[in-house]
Design a protein around this motif. Structure first.
Motif, mmCIF file in Angstrom:
data_model
loop_
_atom_site.group_PDB
_atom_site.id
_atom_site.type_symbol
_atom_site.label_atom_id
_atom_site.label_comp_id
_atom_site.label_asym_id
_atom_site.label_seq_id
_atom_site.Cartn_x
_atom_site.Cartn_y
_atom_site.Cartn_z
ATOM 1 N N VAL A 180 -99.304 -40.978 -63.111
ATOM 2 C CA VAL A 180 -98.051 -40.727 -63.823
ATOM 3 C C VAL A 180 -97.768 -39.239 -63.730
ATOM 4 O O VAL A 180 -98.687 -38.413 -63.624
ATOM 5 C CB VAL A 180 -98.108 -41.154 -65.306
ATOM 6 N N ASN A 181 -96.501 -38.891 -63.759
ATOM 7 C CA ASN A 181 -96.095 -37.488 -63.809
ATOM 8 C C ASN A 181 -95.341 -37.254 -65.104
ATOM 9 O O ASN A 181 -94.371 -37.956 -65.408
ATOM 10 C CB ASN A 181 -95.209 -37.117 -62.615
ATOM 11 N N ILE A 182 -95.815 -36.295 -65.877
ATOM 12 C CA ILE A 182 -95.225 -36.016 -67.186
ATOM 13 C C ILE A 182 -94.477 -34.689 -67.098
ATOM 14 O O ILE A 182 -95.048 -33.658 -66.739
ATOM 15 C CB ILE A 182 -96.315 -35.954 -68.273
ATOM 16 N N ASP A 243 -84.507 -26.862 -74.114
ATOM 17 C CA ASP A 243 -84.170 -28.231 -73.714
ATOM 18 C C ASP A 243 -85.042 -28.758 -72.577
ATOM 19 O O ASP A 243 -84.617 -29.621 -71.794
ATOM 20 C CB ASP A 243 -82.697 -28.339 -73.293
ATOM 21 N N PHE A 244 -86.249 -28.212 -72.458
ATOM 22 C CA PHE A 244 -87.173 -28.694 -71.429
ATOM 23 C C PHE A 244 -88.461 -29.135 -72.129
ATOM 24 O O PHE A 244 -89.099 -28.315 -72.788
ATOM 25 C CB PHE A 244 -87.468 -27.578 -70.422
ATOM 26 N N PRO A 245 -88.834 -30.399 -72.077
ATOM 27 C CA PRO A 245 -88.396 -31.415 -71.118
ATOM 28 C C PRO A 245 -87.101 -32.146 -71.446
ATOM 29 O O PRO A 245 -86.542 -32.796 -70.574
ATOM 30 C CB PRO A 245 -89.566 -32.406 -71.128
ATOM 31 N N ASN A 246 -86.612 -32.092 -72.686
ATOM 32 C CA ASN A 246 -85.362 -32.795 -72.982
ATOM 33 C C ASN A 246 -84.665 -32.109 -74.146
ATOM 34 O O ASN A 246 -85.216 -31.210 -74.782
ATOM 35 C CB ASN A 246 -85.621 -34.273 -73.296
ATOM 36 N N GLN A 247 -83.445 -32.532 -74.409
ATOM 37 C CA GLN A 247 -82.640 -31.903 -75.453
ATOM 38 C C GLN A 247 -83.163 -32.189 -76.853
ATOM 39 O O GLN A 247 -82.783 -31.517 -77.810
ATOM 40 C CB GLN A 247 -81.188 -32.359 -75.327
ATOM 41 N N GLU A 248 -84.031 -33.177 -76.974
ATOM 42 C CA GLU A 248 -84.580 -33.507 -78.291
ATOM 43 C C GLU A 248 -85.701 -32.548 -78.698
ATOM 44 O O GLU A 248 -86.069 -32.482 -79.863
ATOM 45 C CB GLU A 248 -85.119 -34.944 -78.279
#
Length: 262
Positions: A180-182, A243-248
């Protein structure tokens, strides 16, 4: 009365049909009926591989968050960290008495990879259960788990070698590799940490505002390097990319530079 009897018969038939369907599904999931080709057995391996990779993701993500918040160490040794807001945040540059600059603590990418491999191998023992997929009529074997974790700039790849072989009669199928790549910028923030520590070890100071602006312009990613000259007498650094890895939420790498009481 006649109509009521018919309703009762239909209800009983309905219940019997439901029971037969449930029984069929149970048998289909637990028993392998009839001969098998290699292609048939390869199909049986698909949910096993999905299960293994789901476990890799489930157990690796919290460990990656932990190693970032702890400053590169999953289990910091005594006198190498400071508790801060519930985290065991490591010192990555040690105080030198009567000097403004500090002595950097060696932390390599490989050190973090090895820590993650060791911890994740323990964690997976309570998650991966290959034998839960075995069907009566087949032989299912699994080997020893080996892990190789690679920290990249914008992602961490978890490679697992876990041989799984399923056979029936003369037919067999086997899988070995799972990954898996996270998406976390651990590699980027590690490089930024080294810039901070090198400046503190050389000059005893670091212009974190200028650095944040320069890295943002250079990489087109919104770097945030913040510093708090507390808890006294240490300097606390937190590194993120917005916002890395996501906006949350943004991934965090934080650490201390040890200070000297004045």
């Amino acid at each position: 009365m006649h109509k009521r009897g018919q309703v009762t018969i239909f209800a009983i038939i309905g219940i019997i049909i439901i029971v037969l369907v449930v029984l069929f599904l149970f048998v289909r999931d637990r028993v392998y009926i009839g001969p098998a080709t290699q292609q048939d057995l390869e199909t049986e391996l698909i949910p096993i591989q999905e299960h293994i990779e789901e476990c890799l993701l489930e157990k690796a993500e919290p460990r990656l968050i932990e190693i970032g918040k702890n400053g590169g160490y999953l289990t910091p040794a005594a006198n190498t960290y400071r508790l801060y807001k519930g985290d065991t945040v490591s010192y990555l540059c040690y105080n030198i008495k009567d000097k403004d600059y500090c002595r950097p603590r060696v932390l390599r990418i490989k050190d973090m990879e090895e820590q993650l491999e060791e911890a994740l191998k323990r964690d997976l023992g309570s998650c991966i259960n290959v034998q839960a997929f075995r069907k009566i009529g087949t032989n299912l074997q699994s080997g020893q788990l080996a892990l190789d974790i690679v920290i990249g700039e914008d992602g961490v790849t978890v490679n697992a070698n876990l041989p799984v072989k399923i056979s029936k009669g003369d037919s067999f199928a086997e899988i070995k590799d799972h990954f898996v790549n996270i998406e976390v910028p651990l590699g980027r923030l590690y490089d930024a940490m080294r810039d901070v520590v090198n400046a503190e070890a050389t000059n005893g100071d670091f212009d974190w505002l200028l650095y944040s602006a320069a890295k943002t312009q250079l990489t087109n990613k919104l770097y945030y390097v913040t510093r708090a000259d507390q808890p006294y007498p240490d300097k606390f650094y937190m590194l993120t990319i917005k916002d890395f890895p996501n906006q949350e939420g943004s991934y965090i790498f934080q650490f201390f530079v040890e200070g000297e009481p004045r």
